[in-house]
Design a protein around this motif. Structure first.
Motif, PDB file in Angstrom:
ATOM      1  N   GLY A  27      40.544  56.669  48.514  1.00 38.10           N
ATOM      2  CA  GLY A  27      40.485  55.130  49.844  1.00 38.10           C
ATOM      3  C   GLY A  27      40.113  54.240  48.846  1.00 38.10           C
ATOM      4  N   ASN A  28      40.599  54.082  47.873  1.00 36.59           N
ATOM      5  CA  ASN A  28      40.359  52.500  46.471  1.00 36.59           C
ATOM      6  C   ASN A  28      41.420  51.521  47.009  1.00 36.59           C
ATOM      7  N   SER A  29      41.864  51.421  48.137  1.00 34.91           N
ATOM      8  CA  SER A  29      44.027  50.546  48.180  1.00 34.91           C
ATOM      9  C   SER A  29      42.895  49.500  48.552  1.00 34.91           C
ATOM     10  N   GLN A  30      43.352  48.603  48.050  1.00 36.24           N
ATOM     11  CA  GLN A  30      43.316  47.359  47.205  1.00 36.24           C
ATOM     12  C   GLN A  30      44.090  46.086  48.162  1.00 36.24           C
ATOM     13  N   GLN A  31      43.617  45.123  48.664  1.00 35.33           N
ATOM     14  CA  GLN A  31      44.444  43.869  49.536  1.00 35.33           C
ATOM     15  C   GLN A  31      44.472  42.838  48.799  1.00 35.33           C
ATOM     16  N   ALA A  32      46.036  42.671  48.026  1.00 34.94           N
ATOM     17  CA  ALA A  32      45.526  41.516  47.162  1.00 34.94           C
ATOM     18  C   ALA A  32      45.780  40.073  47.745  1.00 34.94           C
ATOM     19  N   VAL A  33      44.523  39.049  47.485  1.00 34.60           N
ATOM     20  CA  VAL A  33      44.108  38.116  46.994  1.00 34.60           C
ATOM     21  C   VAL A  33      45.069  37.220  47.026  1.00 34.60           C
ATOM     22  N   ALA A 112      38.829  28.873  37.023  1.00 34.51           N
ATOM     23  CA  ALA A 112      39.384  28.994  38.684  1.00 34.51           C
ATOM     24  C   ALA A 112      38.398  29.862  39.026  1.00 34.51           C
ATOM     25  N   TYR A 113      37.765  30.176  40.209  1.00 35.72           N
ATOM     26  CA  TYR A 113      36.631  30.807  41.175  1.00 35.72           C
ATOM     27  C   TYR A 113      37.500  31.146  41.996  1.00 35.72           C
ATOM     28  N   ASP A 114      37.390  32.300  42.827  1.00 38.12           N
ATOM     29  CA  ASP A 114      38.147  32.460  43.554  1.00 38.12           C
ATOM     30  C   ASP A 114      37.077  33.264  44.781  1.00 38.12           C
ATOM     31  N   PRO A 115      36.585  33.893  45.825  1.00 38.90           N
ATOM     32  CA  PRO A 115      35.243  33.968  46.110  1.00 38.90           C
ATOM     33  C   PRO A 115      35.785  35.692  46.644  1.00 38.90           C
ATOM     34  N   GLY A 119      36.543  38.866  44.268  1.00 40.08           N
ATOM     35  CA  GLY A 119      36.357  37.907  43.712  1.00 40.08           C
ATOM     36  C   GLY A 119      37.450  37.708  43.013  1.00 40.08           C
ATOM     37  N   GLN A 120      37.750  36.142  41.716  1.00 45.23           N
ATOM     38  CA  GLN A 120      38.585  36.419  41.260  1.00 45.23           C
ATOM     39  C   GLN A 120      37.785  35.240  40.423  1.00 45.23           C
ATOM     40  N   ALA A 121      38.508  35.341  39.261  1.00 42.90           N
ATOM     41  CA  ALA A 121      37.641  34.065  37.583  1.00 42.90           C
ATOM     42  C   ALA A 121      38.179  33.915  36.445  1.00 42.90           C
ATOM     43  N   VAL A 122      38.264  32.726  36.235  1.00 42.29           N
ATOM     44  CA  VAL A 122      39.304  32.283  35.184  1.00 42.29           C
ATOM     45  C   VAL A 122      38.519  31.964  34.204  1.00 42.29           C
ATOM     46  N   LEU A 123      38.185  32.279  32.954  1.00 39.35           N
ATOM     47  CA  LEU A 123      37.184  31.337  32.093  1.00 39.35           C
ATOM     48  C   LEU A 123      38.124  31.093  30.406  1.00 39.35           C
ATOM     49  N   VAL A 124      37.622  30.234  30.197  1.00 40.18           N
ATOM     50  CA  VAL A 124      38.121  29.749  28.862  1.00 40.18           C
ATOM     51  C   VAL A 124      36.950  29.502  27.929  1.00 40.18           C
ATOM     52  N   GLY A 173      42.560  36.239  37.402  1.00 36.77           N
ATOM     53  CA  GLY A 173      43.015  35.871  38.167  1.00 36.77           C
ATOM     54  C   GLY A 173      43.729  36.729  39.265  1.00 36.77           C
ATOM     55  N   TYR A 174      44.147  37.671  39.690  1.00 39.52           N
ATOM     56  CA  TYR A 174      44.807  38.596  40.469  1.00 39.52           C
ATOM     57  C   TYR A 174      43.671  39.875  40.987  1.00 39.52           C
ATOM     58  N   THR A 175      44.294  40.289  42.361  1.00 36.87           N
ATOM     59  CA  THR A 175      43.406  41.516  42.738  1.00 36.87           C
ATOM     60  C   THR A 175      43.907  42.727  42.058  1.00 36.87           C
ATOM     61  N   THR A 176      43.093  43.404  41.114  1.00 33.30           N
ATOM     62  CA  THR A 176      43.385  44.610  40.029  1.00 33.30           C
ATOM     63  C   THR A 176      42.780  45.862  40.484  1.00 33.30           C
TER      64      THR A 176
END
Length: 326
Positions: A27-33, A112-115, A119-124, A173-176
């Motif tokens: 039941g852990n199916s994810q919907q890609a953002v 990048a930060y998408d709530p 949530g997605q985030a890209v750190l440098v 940066g993607y829905t895992t």
């Protein structure tokens, strides 16, 4: 004929695993953002360019034509867009995302930060503009904006192994997938992630960053495999890979050097390396028939130990990132 027979046997094994393992139906199916950044409607309402029609180069040119005052105004009024738009100068993205993330990643350079969703985030880590070398780590399952620690540990370990000379990007940066359910066995999330990864590397090139080496872990290697023909990279390094949705390196359609590592204690070795009826991800990249350059990983431990400090495996990754391995 031998490969065909082996594929049929492995496909049968895959079906047996799916039928007999409760985790596949957890039941852990994810919907890609996917799609345009948060705040795009307000951006358009202000008469600004339609983002979905702009290339990363066009985004760069648009921002480059603005005065510093106008750039700062857009950071304040449209931080969700400015912070997640590939082609925007990194300094502006950092400023925008520091506003939208609300101190969630205090002191970090947030590219990048998408709530939305998990949530997605890209750190440098390092200076994208000045670093002679750039590495991007693409993670596998369970990594998101609320669970970045496993990824950031890898990123900081790789940067330290290069003596701080390489800028390292932790790219969540993607829905895992969550766990090892059906999402991890299929390519749907990887396809959505591949589009984002290709756009991201376009953005790096557009702002003048060095051509990156991509380090793709676990399901992240599926993302990299699907994006390979479009991404701008000098190296694709896959580790603990379930497959790249390709029979061999030639099918990836990339000019990048392709490397593969798998340590002998990694449980991924028990996963059937096939693609059948939408399940599985194909040939094991460490298989000699695949044609990747093999990286010895005997001193790594388990599925998540490839970036352990002090290991020969990590030193090799660092040498690849710095262009010291031919």
């Amino acid at each position: 004929m031998r490969r065909f027979t082996r594929t049929l046997v492995a496909a049968a094994l895959t079906a047996a695993v799916v039928a007999g393992t409760a985790g596949w139906a957890s039941g852990n199916s994810q919907q890609a953002v996917t799609g345009a950044p948060v705040g795009t409607a307000a951006w358009r309402a202000d008469g600004l360019p339609d983002l979905e029609k702009l290339t990363a180069d066009q985004v760069r040119d648009f921002f480059g034509a603005l005065s510093p005052a106008r750039q700062a105004e857009l950071v304040r009024s449209h931080p969700g867009v400015v912070g997640n738009l590939d082609g925007v100068p990194p300094a502006l993205r950092y400023a925008a995302n520091s506003r939208t993330a609300g101190g969630r990643f205090a002191g970090q350079q947030i590219l990048a930060y998408d709530p939305r969703g998990r949530g997605q985030a890209v750190l440098v880590y390092g200076d994208l503009a000045k670093a002679a070398h750039v590495a991007v780590i693409v993670p596998g399952s369970d990594v998101d904006a609320g669970n970045l620690a496993p990824l950031t540990r890898k990123a900081t370990a790789l940067r330290e192994a290069t003596g701080g000379r390489t800028a390292v990007v932790a790219w969540a940066g993607y829905t895992t997938p969550v766990g090892v359910g059906l999402d991890a066995a299929t390519g749907d999330l990887a396809e959505a992630g591949a589009e984002r990864l290709a756009r991201f590397t376009d953005g790096l090139r557009a702002v003048g960053a060095a051509e990156p080496s991509l380090f793709c872990h676990s399901y992240g290697s599926v993302v990299c495999g699907l994006a390979a023909h479009e991404i701008k990279a000098k190296d694709l390094v896959v580790l603990g890979s379930p497959g790249m949705r390709a029979d061999d390196v030639n099918e990836l359609g990339t000019a990048a050097r392709v490397w593969a590592a798998k340590d002998p204690t990694d449980w991924i070795d028990r996963v059937p390396h096939v693609e059948f009826a939408g399940l599985g991800h194909g040939t094991d990249p460490v298989d000699p028939e695949f044609g990747a350059r093999r990286i010895a990983a005997d001193d790594a431990r388990g599925h998540d130990g490839y970036f352990a400090p002090g290991t020969r495996t990590l030193r090799t990754f660092a040498a690849i990132a710095e262009g010291d391995v031919r």
